[in-house]
Motif scaffolding. Structure first.
Motif, PDB file in Angstrom:
ATOM      1  N   LEU A  97       4.683   8.173  -5.813  1.00  0.00           N
ATOM      2  CA  LEU A  97       3.315   7.809  -5.458  1.00  0.00           C
ATOM      3  C   LEU A  97       2.397   7.896  -6.670  1.00  0.00           C
ATOM      4  CD1 LEU A  97       2.905   9.539  -1.981  1.00  0.00           C
ATOM      5  CD2 LEU A  97       3.020   7.076  -2.429  1.00  0.00           C
ATOM      6  N   VAL A 105      -4.311   8.709  -1.296  1.00  0.00           N
ATOM      7  CA  VAL A 105      -3.256   8.142  -0.466  1.00  0.00           C
ATOM      8  C   VAL A 105      -3.420   8.692   0.947  1.00  0.00           C
ATOM      9  CG1 VAL A 105      -0.775   7.973  -0.087  1.00  0.00           C
ATOM     10  CG2 VAL A 105      -1.683   7.923  -2.419  1.00  0.00           C
ATOM     11  N   ASP A 163       0.385  -5.037  -4.371  1.00  0.00           N
ATOM     12  CA  ASP A 163      -0.586  -3.945  -4.251  1.00  0.00           C
ATOM     13  C   ASP A 163      -1.691  -4.061  -5.299  1.00  0.00           C
ATOM     14  OD1 ASP A 163       0.684  -2.890  -2.091  1.00  0.00           O
ATOM     15  OD2 ASP A 163       1.630  -1.219  -3.151  1.00  0.00           O
ATOM     16  N   ARG A 164      -1.325  -4.442  -6.501  1.00  0.00           N
ATOM     17  CA  ARG A 164      -2.350  -4.595  -7.542  1.00  0.00           C
ATOM     18  C   ARG A 164      -3.276  -5.756  -7.229  1.00  0.00           C
ATOM     19  NH1 ARG A 164       1.083  -3.468 -13.181  1.00  0.00           N
ATOM     20  NH2 ARG A 164       1.416  -1.232 -12.786  1.00  0.00           N
ATOM     21  N   LEU A 220      -4.914  -2.258  -4.177  1.00  0.00           N
ATOM     22  CA  LEU A 220      -4.358  -1.047  -3.582  1.00  0.00           C
ATOM     23  C   LEU A 220      -3.673  -0.152  -4.605  1.00  0.00           C
ATOM     24  CD1 LEU A 220      -2.786  -2.659  -0.381  1.00  0.00           C
ATOM     25  CD2 LEU A 220      -4.923  -1.365  -0.547  1.00  0.00           C
ATOM     26  N   ALA A 221      -3.456  -0.668  -5.810  1.00  0.00           N
ATOM     27  CA  ALA A 221      -2.801   0.107  -6.867  1.00  0.00           C
ATOM     28  C   ALA A 221      -3.475  -0.238  -8.194  1.00  0.00           C
ATOM     29  CB  ALA A 221      -1.308  -0.209  -6.936  1.00  0.00           C
ATOM     30  N   LEU A 244       3.106   4.905  -8.991  1.00  0.00           N
ATOM     31  CA  LEU A 244       2.647   3.604  -8.497  1.00  0.00           C
ATOM     32  C   LEU A 244       1.144   3.539  -8.256  1.00  0.00           C
ATOM     33  CD1 LEU A 244       5.464   2.833  -5.887  1.00  0.00           C
ATOM     34  CD2 LEU A 244       5.336   2.089  -8.269  1.00  0.00           C
ATOM     35  N   TYR A 245       0.557   4.667  -7.818  1.00  0.00           N
ATOM     36  CA  TYR A 245      -0.837   4.631  -7.389  1.00  0.00           C
ATOM     37  C   TYR A 245      -1.760   5.540  -8.194  1.00  0.00           C
ATOM     38  CZ  TYR A 245       1.365   2.206  -3.582  1.00  0.00           C
ATOM     39  OH  TYR A 245       2.096   1.306  -2.861  1.00  0.00           O
ATOM     40  N   GLY A 272       0.804  -1.207   0.000  1.00  0.00           N
ATOM     41  CA  GLY A 272       0.000   0.000   0.000  1.00  0.00           C
ATOM     42  C   GLY A 272       0.843   1.265   0.000  1.00  0.00           C
ATOM     43  N   PRO A 273       0.179   2.403  -0.186  1.00  0.00           N
ATOM     44  CA  PRO A 273       0.879   3.687  -0.269  1.00  0.00           C
ATOM     45  C   PRO A 273       1.335   4.178   1.101  1.00  0.00           C
ATOM     46  CG  PRO A 273      -1.478   4.024  -0.469  1.00  0.00           C
ATOM     47  CD  PRO A 273      -1.274   2.533  -0.433  1.00  0.00           C
ATOM     48  N   LEU A 300      -5.298   7.470  -7.173  1.00  0.00           N
ATOM     49  CA  LEU A 300      -5.949   6.913  -6.001  1.00  0.00           C
ATOM     50  C   LEU A 300      -5.630   7.765  -4.771  1.00  0.00           C
ATOM     51  CD1 LEU A 300      -5.315   3.068  -6.366  1.00  0.00           C
ATOM     52  CD2 LEU A 300      -7.403   4.322  -6.851  1.00  0.00           C
TER      53      LEU A 300
END
Length: 211
Positions: free
Chosen positions: A192, A201, A147-148, A152-153, A195-196, A88-89, A199
């Motif tokens: 961030l 954070v 995470d995916r 979460l990502a 990767l995310y 997760g972030p 989304l």
């Protein structure tokens, strides 16, 4: 013959101490000038040994540099572990990892930058760089996959491709920075986003745009 009492650990040998002294001398000298300008005589003098004794421990200046680089690899791996092992972030873990990396570049930037520049024509240094990069890319790619899978990502580039881009970005940014530590917040933001995506954070606020 001197014996070591049971239960007591023998301290570093004289040879170990001299090898450390050579490495510390090289580290100190590299903070002020490039490797090409450092002589074997300087390394020997800093360790308080003769030039001929130097060759008992290292066969060249390059061997000293490679030993220093392997020591740095250990520091990098230790400081990155909480971030790479997590999910997760996790903003604090990412910031802590980048802060430690920035401090290493601040203190050892000449050594690292010189090694990166020399890597294409120097197999020992090229091997060090390839191993360091592969270790980070593999761990970060595994984190992205976790995470995916957990939602979460977002989906995106292949995990190894994305991880390699992050690694290359870090290296290029720190290598070009006059003040590596000033880059930490920007790198946290960029990584961030990489990767995310968009989304939310928890605990992270995108810094306002500069006028």
């Amino acid at each position: 013959m001197t014996t070591v009492p049971a239960g007591r650990r023998r301290g570093p040998s004289k040879g170990d101490l001299r090898e450390r002294a050579i490495l510390e001398t090289a580290r100190r000298l590299l903070a002020d000038k490039p490797l090409a300008d450092i002589t074997i005589d300087e390394l020997a003098a800093g360790a308080q040994i003769s030039r001929s004794s130097f060759y008992f421990y290292f066969d060249s200046k390059l061997a000293v540099v490679v030993a220093l680089l392997h020591g740095l690899a250990g520091e990098l791996g230790r400081d990155s572990e909480p971030w790479l092992a997590g999910t997760g972030p996790d903003v604090p873990a990412l910031r802590a990892s980048l802060t430690a990396l920035a401090a290493l570049w601040r203190d050892q930037g000449r050594l690292i930058a010189g090694a990166l520049a020399a890597a294409p024509g120097c197999p020992p240094i090229a091997q060090w760089r390839a191993g360091l990069r592969e270790a980070h890319v593999a761990r970060l790619a595994a984190r992205i996959e976790r995470d995916r899978a957990a939602g979460l990502a977002p989906d995106g580039p292949a995990p190894r491709v994305l991880a390699a881009l992050v690694d290359d970005l870090r290296t290029a940014a720190f290598a070009a920075a006059a003040d590596p530590e000033a880059l930490v917040d920007d790198l946290v933001t960029v990584e961030l986003r990489m990767l995310y995506g968009d989304l939310p954070v928890p605990g992270f606020v995108v810094p306002p745009s500069q006028p």
